[in-house]
Scaffold this active site. Structure first.
Site, short mmCIF file in Angstrom:
data_model
loop_
_atom_site.label_atom_id
_atom_site.label_comp_id
_atom_site.label_asym_id
_atom_site.label_seq_id
_atom_site.Cartn_x
_atom_site.Cartn_y
_atom_site.Cartn_z
N TRP A 1 19.46 62.39 43.00
CA TRP A 1 18.67 61.31 42.85
C TRP A 1 19.28 60.00 42.47
O TRP A 1 20.23 59.83 41.51
CB TRP A 1 17.62 61.50 41.51
CG TRP A 1 16.92 60.43 40.93
CD1 TRP A 1 17.52 59.42 40.11
CD2 TRP A 1 15.52 59.79 41.35
NE1 TRP A 1 16.39 58.41 39.99
CE2 TRP A 1 15.37 58.86 40.53
CE3 TRP A 1 14.65 60.48 41.90
CZ2 TRP A 1 14.20 58.10 40.84
CZ3 TRP A 1 13.42 59.84 42.38
CH2 TRP A 1 13.16 58.59 41.54
N ASN B 1 18.27 55.68 41.82
CA ASN B 1 17.31 54.61 41.68
C ASN B 1 17.84 53.11 41.62
O ASN B 1 19.10 52.84 42.28
CB ASN B 1 16.21 54.50 40.64
CG ASN B 1 16.47 54.95 39.28
OD1 ASN B 1 17.17 56.14 38.89
ND2 ASN B 1 15.84 54.06 38.15
N ASP B 2 17.76 52.42 40.64
CA ASP B 2 18.20 51.13 40.44
C ASP B 2 19.86 50.79 40.80
O ASP B 2 20.62 51.32 40.41
CB ASP B 2 18.00 50.34 39.34
CG ASP B 2 16.66 50.66 38.62
OD1 ASP B 2 15.80 51.57 39.30
OD2 ASP B 2 16.48 50.32 37.30
N TRP C 1 14.35 62.38 39.09
CA TRP C 1 14.72 61.31 37.76
C TRP C 1 15.04 62.14 36.90
O TRP C 1 14.44 63.05 36.24
CB TRP C 1 13.74 60.38 37.85
CG TRP C 1 14.25 59.18 36.78
CD1 TRP C 1 14.86 58.11 37.12
CD2 TRP C 1 14.18 59.28 35.38
NE1 TRP C 1 15.30 57.42 35.87
CE2 TRP C 1 14.59 58.09 34.85
CE3 TRP C 1 13.50 60.22 34.43
CZ2 TRP C 1 14.88 57.83 33.36
CZ3 TRP C 1 13.56 59.99 33.15
CH2 TRP C 1 14.17 58.66 32.70
C1 FRU Z 1 13.65 50.57 37.02
C2 FRU Z 1 13.64 51.52 35.77
C3 FRU Z 1 14.39 50.61 34.66
C4 FRU Z 1 15.37 51.59 33.71
C5 FRU Z 1 15.91 52.61 34.75
C6 FRU Z 1 15.87 53.92 34.36
O1 FRU Z 1 13.30 51.61 37.90
O2 FRU Z 1 12.68 51.83 35.05
O3 FRU Z 1 13.49 49.88 33.78
O4 FRU Z 1 16.30 50.83 33.03
O5 FRU Z 1 14.90 52.64 35.79
O6 FRU Z 1 16.42 54.89 35.27
#
Ligand code: FRU
Length: 539
Positions: free
Chosen positions: A19, A21-22, A46
């Site tokens: 996974w 993300n950001d 996640w």
């Molecule tokens: C945005 C978010 C952020 C947080 C992170 C956790 O996608 O929810 O606010 O810091 O991802 O992975």
């Protein structure tokens, strides 16, 4: 092997498995670009969040390093969430990130490189002062995270924002510090009128109103505006305004608009983005996380989830009313075979194949000229939400001046197709250009999110050509309308239009003809994304 699958991308950044993300703390330091990102080392969904770390000389080819930030202390035992890098005087990078502490509160921490002479900055040491910022009384400790890059005011004090929500309204809370260790809360920088989810991953930076040069985050002056971006309600929204460090007041030109007629970085799938100033090429670069639109079960089966967008350079338009984004120039190094068509009529009702390139991994630019604008269909002034318009005016619904555009990742029988197209419409006696990305027929597979997206393109179709660039990469189509004024990203998982069975077409499903001024399409090579051991010396 997870890397040998039809929906893996060829030139978008993605880890080999698991996974993502950001994007976190992107920076240019000492000749090297760094990208950190939210990562689960143990699975395709996640959880267990750490900062993974990759480095690059060109933002396209990457070397994956060991994880940079992972839970080590009471101030981040339950997760190392999003944050940003600030380059301190003497060119010392400092990471500010959100830690989930022992009590599951969100607190803000710092980490510094163990050894700044290591060109790759592989090891990071957490500050003995952590946590530096804890949630203020009036905020929910679950809604207090994602510190921005800090900037310095005329008084030399540092400022940064932390995303939050107070009384049902998203907000960004301003903090100030002289020594980068002790931080004092100033208050909300700006509150929109609307009730929103908490503001995640705020970003705040100056843009020049006069030149195509970008500005460093602490730059200020008369010829600047500031951009405030916040991620909430599934999108990245921004406002433009005037900010003075003397008073720390930010006066906005427009409020956040929740409908798709307002300003968003991207009207499709695009979230939790972050910019950084690239001092090597004097430009501001934007990274954004592109989520999957399939199910968790499918992600587990694939063994991975999440992409980063192609890095985009951001500038203010000449009118100063909005931003424009464009894939970084370096991406063009991957262009291989090209096919070009000049000045061609595209009759109403026609579909023409663009053949000779690898349609599943391609970059396409096309511009259309409207020759018979008087035929534009009039829309009633109540239907102003472009996304809603695109949901009814799909690619298969016959219009007048539109829909015309591209059919990407299409099967030969056209049963599968992701259509990116325009409509020229007349609203209140004015011509408007609607841009849509229609995923409704993107795959014969069920259980996928096939929502259609749309936005208006701020241009005059009587005098300007309507241009579209789409970067197609197996399961992602990133589209830029009007030279980057309106961007729409889609994730799709075709079942037939896979690999060398995918096709590309240009189409006009309106009754009125348009002209293709120019169409160029390129096969795209693979970017190299390799673990450190397989690293090759840069050329
Ligand atoms: C945005 C978010 C952020 C947080 C992170 C956790 O996608 O929810 O606010 O810091 O991802 O992975």
């Amino acid at each position: 092997d997870a890397t040998d699958q039809p929906y893996r991308t060829g030139y978008h950044f993605q880890p080999r498995r698991n996974w993502m993300n950001d994007p976190n703390g992107p920076m240019y330091y000492n000749g090297v670009y760094h990208l950190f990102y939210q990562y689960n080392p143990y699975g395709a969904v996640w959880g267990n969040i750490v900062w993974a770390h990759s480095v690059s000389y060109d933002l396209i080819n990457w070397v994956n390093l060991e994880d940079a930030i992972y839970p080590t202390g009471p101030f981040d035992v339950n997760g190392c969430w999003s944050g940003s890098v600030t380059l301190l005087p003497g060119d010392k990078p400092a990471i500010f990130y959100a830690g989930i502490d022992l009590k599951n509160r969100q607190v803000q921490n710092i980490a510094l490189p163990k050894n700044t002479s290591d060109p790759l900055l592989r090891e990071w040491v957490k500050s003995p002062h952590n946590p530096l910022i804890t949630p203020p009384n009036e905020t929910d400790p679950n809604f207090f995270r994602d510190p921005t890059t800090a900037w310095q005011g005329e008084d030399m004090a540092w400022r940064l924002l932390v995303g939050s929500q107070i009384k049902g309204q998203g907000t960004a809370i301003l903090y100030k510090s002289i020594d980068f260790i002790r931080w004092r809360m100033i208050g909300s920088l700006f509150n929109s009128m609307a009730e929103t989810d908490m503001w995640e991953c705020p970003d705040f930076y100056p843009v020049s109103t006069r030149s195509r040069n970008s500005l460093e985050t602490s730059d200020q002056g008369e010829l600047t505006k500031h951009v405030l971006k916040a991620s909430f309600n599934h999108h990245d929204y921004y406002v433009l305004g005037n900010y003075k460090t003397k008073t720390d007041r930010f006066s906005v030109e427009n409020d956040f608009t929740l409908s798709s007629s307002g300003l968003r970085y991207d009207y499709g799938k695009y979230y939790a983005s972050k910019t950084f100033y690239d001092s090597a090429k004097k430009r501001r670069i934007l990274w954004g996380w592109i989520n999957e639109s399939d199910s968790k079960a499918f992600d587990n089966k694939k063994g991975w989830s999440g992409l980063q967008s192609i890095p985009r350079s951001v500038l203010l338009t000449e009118t100063g009313k909005q931003l424009v984004q464009w894939p970084i120039k370096e991406m063009e190094k991957l262009r291989a075979k090209e096919v070009t068509t000049l000045s061609k009529d595209l009759k109403g009702g026609s579909v023409v194949e663009v053949s000779g390139i690898t349609a599943a991994q391609a970059d396409v630019k096309v511009s259309f000229k409207i020759t018979d604008i008087a035929k534009a269909e009039t829309i009633d002034h109540n239907s102003v939400d472009p996304q809603l318009l695109c949901s009814s005016k799909t690619a298969s619904v016959r219009g007048k001046l539109g829909p015309f555009g591209l059919l990407a990742l299409a099967s030969e029988d056209l049963k599968e197709q992701t259509a990116i197209y325009f409509h020229v419409l007349k609203k209140h006696g004015k011509f408007v250009v609607l841009m849509c990305s229609d995923q409704s027929r993107s795959s014969l597979t069920g259980g996928l999110d096939k929502t259609n997206y749309g936005g208006f393109v701020d241009m005059d179709p009587r005098h300007e050509k309507i241009s579209l660039r789409s970067s197609i990469d197996h399961s992602i189509v990133e589209s830029f309308g009007g030279e980057g004024k309106t961007c729409i990203t889609a994730r799709v998982y075709p079942s037939l239009a896979v690999g060398n069975r995918a096709r590309l077409y240009v189409f006009n499903n309106g009754t009125v003809g348009v002209k293709i001024s120019r169409l160029s399409a390129w096969s795209m090579r693979n970017a190299q994304i390799a673990p450190i051991s397989k690293r090759r010396k840069p050329k």
